[in-house]
Scaffold this active site. Sequence first.
Site, PDB file in Angstrom:
ATOM      1  N   LYS A 166       0.848  -1.194   0.000  1.00  0.00           N
ATOM      2  CA  LYS A 166       0.000   0.000   0.000  1.00  0.00           C
ATOM      3  C   LYS A 166       0.879   1.239   0.000  1.00  0.00           C
ATOM      4  O   LYS A 166       1.559   1.533   0.984  1.00  0.00           O
ATOM      5  CB  LYS A 166      -0.915   0.059   1.223  1.00  0.00           C
ATOM      6  CG  LYS A 166      -1.954   1.189   1.112  1.00  0.00           C
ATOM      7  CD  LYS A 166      -2.566   1.571   2.425  1.00  0.00           C
ATOM      8  CE  LYS A 166      -1.750   2.583   3.182  1.00  0.00           C
ATOM      9  NZ  LYS A 166      -1.689   3.932   2.535  1.00  0.00           N
ATOM     10  N   GLU A 225      10.330   1.115  10.787  1.00  0.00           N
ATOM     11  CA  GLU A 225      11.280   2.227  10.861  1.00  0.00           C
ATOM     12  C   GLU A 225      10.460   3.490  10.967  1.00  0.00           C
ATOM     13  O   GLU A 225       9.631   3.782  10.108  1.00  0.00           O
ATOM     14  CB  GLU A 225      12.179   2.236   9.617  1.00  0.00           C
ATOM     15  CG  GLU A 225      13.326   3.240   9.713  1.00  0.00           C
ATOM     16  CD  GLU A 225      12.924   4.641   9.301  1.00  0.00           C
ATOM     17  OE1 GLU A 225      13.092   5.549  10.139  1.00  0.00           O
ATOM     18  OE2 GLU A 225      12.449   4.836   8.174  1.00  0.00           O
ATOM     19  N   CYS A 251      12.606  11.511   8.201  1.00  0.00           N
ATOM     20  CA  CYS A 251      12.690  10.899   9.525  1.00  0.00           C
ATOM     21  C   CYS A 251      14.041  11.152  10.171  1.00  0.00           C
ATOM     22  O   CYS A 251      14.179  11.033  11.398  1.00  0.00           O
ATOM     23  CB  CYS A 251      12.404   9.398   9.437  1.00  0.00           C
ATOM     24  SG  CYS A 251      13.486   8.513   8.304  1.00  0.00           S
TER      25      CYS A 251
END
Length: 510
Positions: free
Chosen positions: A178, A253, A287
């Site tokens: 997805k 993660e 991130c």
Amino acid sequence: MSQQATEQVYGHYIGGEWTEGSGDTFASENPATGETLATFRRGTAAEVDRALAAADEAFEEWRALSYIDRAEYLWDIYHELRERHQELGEIVTKECGKEISEGKADVTEAWHMVEWAAGNARHPHGDVVPSEVAGKDSYMRRKPRGIVGCITPWNFPVAIPFWHMAIALVEGNTVVWKPAEQTPWCGQIIAEMFEDAGIPDGVFNMVQGFGDAGAAITDDERVDTVLFTGSAEVGHEIADTVGGEPGKLAACEMGGKNGIVVTENADMDTAVHSAVMSSFKTTGQRCVSSERLIVHEDVYDEFKERFVDIAQDIAVGDPLEESTFMGPAIEADHVEKIRRHNELAREEGANVLVDRFELEDSEIPDDHEDGHWVGPFVYEIDYESDLRCLNEECFGPHVALLEYSGTIEDAVEIHNDTPYGLAGAIISEDYRQLNYFRDHADIGLAYANLPCIGAEVQLPFGGVKKSGNGYPSAREAIEAVTERTAWTMNNADEIEMAQGLSADITTSED
């Protein structure tokens, strides 16, 4: 799918076929302009179920192929990524707002990962392990886990899907993926690449949609491994759910509250350059972006003056223009999130040094008034362990300057005082300080005299604490998508046991 928006509604790729599905539609929007790029069908539990059934049916035939045969399908994609580099880079930029060099780098990173995974098919796999019994051979072998569910983020819409899927497929798993709902156009193009490569039906499946579609993938008992990159909130929910299912694995993660330590021995040019890159590239929406700059008192004033001067002038603009350094935020809701973090810093006592959150009209490109524009927000604040602005990830160009005194030990103590542990950097000309940071910083990705961004695919990528684990890249991803089997074979005429265990069989007649 071309670069031109069309009236067509794009669907899902399931079992080797395109299907529109039954869900509502949603739009891909250009965050720099607000314009609709394309329209997509939202995946439902029914589409996820069909995709998982197709992946399950395809698994045994796919795993029966050799590593090299499986990798052959990826080589076609590798060449297509390279040949369409400029075009796909522009699409990434249009859909997620990264400036054009970053959009192209996203595509480059994707082909690097495909190259690594496909090339690894011809490298040695497994280990020969000595046995204490001379007549035995012992091996470590790997086998695919089965169906891998991949949930990927919008900020690296081409690179991270291939971080997940290239290795999973070469290792013999089938995939249900997805893409992020903010970047379905990139997802569509990747699925078209797999179709063009002729990958067998059901081996690769894509379902567009939102969190409910992702949950339907991760929660299904047919999924053996979940590979997730995204927010800590969602990742921890996935890990908690999957962790309760025996034999199922979640490799997540997540984000960070990353820091850069600038010691009294830092080269100021390197320090300022590294901090600007780490804080403002991708509009702080990585991130690994740095939101905390921990600077020694001896160099604090110089660093602050130079960093603030650049932050006040950082070029925010049309991400397709090469002169732009920072593009827009991804969407209106995220702009509001950044606003709340900026206000929180003020409430907790910040001295604001740069506030370009609301850009001047003259800074917004012509015909881009409906974009999601923000600029740098920089503040200094006295370090306190429980300040929310120093512990909660903003995921935007929101940067705290923290002055410290004392030794590298004191700096690293401040650096580690956050629930996250993804990435960080140290700027110093003293190798002892560099080594101390390397060995004591609670992070998975450590950099010296560099920005704390710029992962390379052959290295581990992941963190500790709330940031997750180190599975998402290269060899570590193999750990997540395969099972290890210890294989021991006896070559002798007699059975001899390890540890001196007797192999004699006695009966009552003896």
